[in-house]
Scaffold this active site. Sequence first.
Site, PDB file in Angstrom:
ATOM      1  N   ILE A 113       0.899  -1.164   0.000  1.00 35.20           N
ATOM      2  CA  ILE A 113       0.000   0.000   0.000  1.00 35.20           C
ATOM      3  C   ILE A 113       0.935   1.211   0.000  1.00 35.20           C
ATOM      4  O   ILE A 113       1.885   1.275   0.781  1.00 35.20           O
ATOM      5  CB  ILE A 113      -0.952  -0.002   1.220  1.00 35.20           C
ATOM      6  CG1 ILE A 113      -1.843   1.253   1.247  1.00 35.20           C
ATOM      7  CG2 ILE A 113      -0.219  -0.146   2.543  1.00 35.20           C
ATOM      8  CD1 ILE A 113      -2.932   1.201   2.352  1.00 35.20           C
ATOM      9  N   SER A 114       0.703   2.170  -0.898  1.00 35.67           N
ATOM     10  CA  SER A 114       1.616   3.300  -1.049  1.00 35.67           C
ATOM     11  C   SER A 114       1.629   4.183   0.195  1.00 35.67           C
ATOM     12  O   SER A 114       0.645   4.264   0.935  1.00 35.67           O
ATOM     13  CB  SER A 114       1.221   4.142  -2.258  1.00 35.67           C
ATOM     14  OG  SER A 114       1.211   3.362  -3.422  1.00 35.67           O
TER      15      SER A 114
END
Length: 223
Positions: free
Chosen positions: A70-71
């Site tokens: 997940i960024s």
Amino acid sequence: MIRRRNAERDEGFATSRQEMVRHQLEERGIHDPRVLDVMGRVPRHRFVDPALVSRAYGDHALPIGAGQTISQPYMVAIMTEALGLEGGERVLEIGTGSGYQTAILAEFTPHLFSIERSPELSRAAAAILKELGYANVILKTGDGTLGWPEHAPYKGIIVTAGAPALPEPLCEQLAEGGRLVIPVGDREIQTLELAVKRHGKIRRHKVLDCAFVPLLGRAGWRE
Ligand code: SAH
């Protein structure tokens, strides 16, 4: 008792989220009020593994399974800001992943399409998006480097994995005046680019250096 504990927990997350918005986003120059507002509301902790929730609002990416991440919140914010959405546009996302960026975009538009290569991640993202009430998002599993021609053209296209070059199908599916936000570079390090289509021509602008997992597919890296 359990309900009270959950309420306290949610309040704790809300505080962490506000701190994230202030220190990681505002203080680093994210100023679009809608981006700040949305990132202050979407419960990022719901998109990470229960074992990692205490780190959900930290200043980093986190593993989400299948070797993906997940960024980092700042990256999600700057990419969303670069898209320049006014609300209601048709938007295509490549790399649904956890579904967090998807939820952020869904706060801007009911016309959102998102493609994920991993069926396992796509299923998990669909479940949490549904649970949180993002009913309008249309997800599919497949090779996003080819875009989704059936719903084109798009005013915004966002790619959340690193590409070796601008994928031609995505440039074609971009509407006039549309914006494509995409990391381009080698397999480890890329430059986040904003590509804008004007009079049928693509103009590229550099946003910042970044490091994403590779975009694998026909118009991406070889698998
Ligand atoms: N926005 C996501 C980022 C996930 S990482 C999040 O913050 O959770 C990038 C994602 O791109 C991975 O889930 C990976 O499986 C996916 N991906 C890589 N190549 C792809 C392709 N050709 N089409 C669609 N998704 C792809």
